[in-house]
Design a protein around this motif. Structure first.
Motif, PDB file in Angstrom:
ATOM      1  N   LYS A 276     -48.265 -27.114  33.381  1.00 43.96           N
ATOM      2  CA  LYS A 276     -47.286 -27.468  32.353  1.00 43.96           C
ATOM      3  C   LYS A 276     -46.587 -26.234  31.807  1.00 43.96           C
ATOM      4  O   LYS A 276     -45.421 -26.267  31.436  1.00 43.96           O
ATOM      5  N   ASN A 277     -47.334 -25.125  31.745  1.00 38.48           N
ATOM      6  CA  ASN A 277     -46.778 -23.902  31.155  1.00 38.48           C
ATOM      7  C   ASN A 277     -45.964 -23.070  32.129  1.00 38.48           C
ATOM      8  O   ASN A 277     -45.390 -22.053  31.753  1.00 38.48           O
ATOM      9  N   LEU A 278     -45.953 -23.509  33.396  1.00 34.42           N
ATOM     10  CA  LEU A 278     -45.346 -22.705  34.450  1.00 34.42           C
ATOM     11  C   LEU A 278     -43.919 -22.290  34.100  1.00 34.42           C
ATOM     12  O   LEU A 278     -43.541 -21.118  34.223  1.00 34.42           O
ATOM     13  N   ASP A 279     -43.145 -23.247  33.631  1.00 32.94           N
ATOM     14  CA  ASP A 279     -41.751 -22.942  33.311  1.00 32.94           C
ATOM     15  C   ASP A 279     -41.657 -21.985  32.131  1.00 32.94           C
ATOM     16  O   ASP A 279     -40.769 -21.129  32.079  1.00 32.94           O
ATOM     17  N   TYR A 280     -42.586 -22.142  31.221  1.00 35.77           N
ATOM     18  CA  TYR A 280     -42.616 -21.245  30.065  1.00 35.77           C
ATOM     19  C   TYR A 280     -42.811 -19.796  30.530  1.00 35.77           C
ATOM     20  O   TYR A 280     -42.099 -18.893  30.115  1.00 35.77           O
ATOM     21  N   TRP A 281     -43.769 -19.592  31.440  1.00 32.38           N
ATOM     22  CA  TRP A 281     -44.023 -18.232  31.951  1.00 32.38           C
ATOM     23  C   TRP A 281     -42.805 -17.704  32.714  1.00 32.38           C
ATOM     24  O   TRP A 281     -42.412 -16.560  32.565  1.00 32.38           O
ATOM     25  N   ARG A 282     -42.215 -18.587  33.516  1.00 33.10           N
ATOM     26  CA  ARG A 282     -41.032 -18.167  34.277  1.00 33.10           C
ATOM     27  C   ARG A 282     -39.923 -17.693  33.350  1.00 33.10           C
ATOM     28  O   ARG A 282     -39.296 -16.672  33.577  1.00 33.10           O
ATOM     29  N   LYS A 283     -39.706 -18.466  32.291  1.00 38.25           N
ATOM     30  CA  LYS A 283     -38.641 -18.115  31.368  1.00 38.25           C
ATOM     31  C   LYS A 283     -38.933 -16.780  30.688  1.00 38.25           C
ATOM     32  O   LYS A 283     -38.065 -15.942  30.540  1.00 38.25           O
ATOM     33  N   LEU A 284     -40.203 -16.593  30.318  1.00 39.71           N
ATOM     34  CA  LEU A 284     -40.582 -15.328  29.689  1.00 39.71           C
ATOM     35  C   LEU A 284     -40.245 -14.151  30.602  1.00 39.71           C
ATOM     36  O   LEU A 284     -39.793 -13.096  30.161  1.00 39.71           O
ATOM     37  N   LEU A 285     -40.511 -14.339  31.913  1.00 31.04           N
ATOM     38  CA  LEU A 285     -40.248 -13.260  32.864  1.00 31.04           C
ATOM     39  C   LEU A 285     -38.758 -13.093  33.100  1.00 31.04           C
ATOM     40  O   LEU A 285     -38.281 -11.985  33.334  1.00 31.04           O
ATOM     41  N   ASP A 286     -38.023 -14.207  33.047  1.00 28.43           N
ATOM     42  CA  ASP A 286     -36.590 -14.114  33.294  1.00 28.43           C
ATOM     43  C   ASP A 286     -35.858 -13.515  32.095  1.00 28.43           C
ATOM     44  O   ASP A 286     -34.853 -12.849  32.248  1.00 28.43           O
ATOM     45  N   GLY A 287     -36.415 -13.766  30.920  1.00 30.52           N
ATOM     46  CA  GLY A 287     -35.728 -13.353  29.700  1.00 30.52           C
ATOM     47  C   GLY A 287     -35.683 -11.835  29.528  1.00 30.52           C
ATOM     48  O   GLY A 287     -36.348 -11.101  30.181  1.00 30.52           O
TER      49      GLY A 287
END
Lengths: 287, 287
Positions: A276-287
């Motif tokens: 569930k958190n996968l997208d959250y982590w991705r966004k953190l890395l993209d940001g």
């Protein structure tokens, strides 16, 4: 499916005599085919299984290697384990026990050398020395061992103790596979001569190897009895014809792959919460 | 002679700042040349040296590997040590210390993991974690550590202790070589994203890696100071540009070979008495 290895597996409760078992397979493919075609096919399989075993981090594969002197254990370890990640392999060589080791029971040093979860462990010699050379030369036990525990049944007791110990390991996540590299007395003679004749091999030669040769027949007897008594469903012995080094190595790779297939390690599945958190982590890395 | 590695070696008493050191070499040959030509030339050299080291059984080579998360340590171990005899290689991975380890001084677990004589030891992380993450997060010391020993000089003291310890090792037959795989923050981002996006790599991902990224600048500062303070004549640090994985691996192989050349292990020379008996043993085998 690894074809043809079952013929080498010693069934539980069987009674074998090594002198009846050939040290060469008559109808094996030629060396060139094994080396250039069949072994290269197995290498990536072995590597992939080991990666999964390591990633899963739950089970261990323990290979116990025994052989007469010059039986080819060292070379086998080198060739079979080449191109497997050394981070997941733990080789333990058991030489003459140290004073610290002699001051404990014979399984103490074995237990300390076990691989971790996720690892492939290789024992170059093992606890079986304590029912082989110890028996042939009646070395048991060290002087501190209570005399009353030494009776004529000591070897039978050790066989039972070893089976119990290996069952315990199996019940705790270890797959134990035991391989005996079976060579003829003539092949041993040739290999020892090679060591004497090649300067870069001389360091491997030990005069005790020649002295031990005098006990060849007794060793074969003791080994036969040992393999018969300790080959079990949970921790089988394989007796491999090993006069041809490349043949023993190829068969060993097959055996390892077979048992890894049975163990069937898998890449760990991330938890639902993690996914569930996968997208959250991705966004953190993209940001 | 290994050409070009000296530029990465940090001289004793120098003061480096990692942010000034590139994470890529501009004029490196293309990947294809490195992978298909240069690395294959080094493999047999590395293998031969290791065999001599093992046969000689007097010295050990200890490689200390450090890097930021996703810096490529695991992959490097796998690729560099492929086709070296695993029997002579001992990889020790240092994760979060266990309760048993925390109950001792910080070098206790390090010392227990040293390679034997004749072995190549690889430390995947090491005692340096105790002046890196421990420092960034002020984790020192465990609750049992005497408070009076914690002062503002604790990191300087640890640097000195580590240098003293490594000198002791060198004076006792170990060659200690320390390698820092230097990657950029952007490269780390890319690698962590890869782990999230490839199902078979997901198990390597840890959300703590992302949290640690917030401290990137502080890590670089702490690392710079640590490398400056602990790169010595006897145990040098190499800072390798490692954004290109294959480049860091190639340079590491060169460094290992360079230090093995310096150690110059030799096959043991048999004693004169042994050589006199050579014919006697041959005859015994022929008889």
């Amino acid at each position: 499916m690894q074809i043809g290895i079952n013929q080498y597996r010693i069934p539980q409760n069987s009674k074998i005599d090594l002198t009846d078992i050939p040290t060469q397979d008559r109808n094996s493919p030629p060396k060139r085919v094994i080396r250039d075609e069949m072994v290269p096919q197995l290498r990536p399989q072995l590597r992939d299984w080991q990666e999964k075993l390591y990633a899963e981090n739950k089970q261990s594969l323990l290979i116990v290697l025994q052989a007469m002197d010059a039986g080819g254990k060292d070379g086998l370890i080198k060739h079979v384990m080449a191109s497997v990640n050394p981070q997941g392999v733990h080789v333990a060589s058991f030489k003459q026990p140290s004073l610290e080791e002699l001051d404990r029971d014979y399984l103490w040093r074995i237990n300390r050398a076990l691989p971790r979860r996720g690892e492939i462990g290789i024992f170059n010699r093992s606890h079986y020395e304590d029912v082989i050379i110890t028996r042939v030369h009646n070395l048991i036990p060290n002087e501190n061992f209570p005399a009353k525990l030494v009776d004529k049944d000591i070897w039978k007791k050790r066989f039972r103790q070893i089976c119990d110990y290996e069952r315990y390991l199996c019940e705790n996540g270890y797959q134990v596979v035991k391989i005996f590299l079976h060579i003829s007395k003539e092949e041993q003679r040739q290999r020892l001569l090679d060591r004497l004749n090649e300067p870069d091999k001389l360091w491997k030669f030990s005069s005790s190897d020649i002295k031990e040769r005098e006990h060849w027949e007794e060793y074969q007897k003791v080994l036969s009895e040992m393999i018969s008594a300790t080959s079990t469903e949970h921790a089988p012995w394989y007796v491999l014809p090993a006069d041809k080094k490349w043949w023993g190595r190829f068969r060993t790779m097959q055996i390892l792959i077979h048992h890894l297939e049975m163990m069937d390690p898998k890449y760990p599945k991330p938890s639902e919460e993690f996914m569930k958190n996968l997208d959250y982590w991705r966004k953190l890395l993209d940001g």
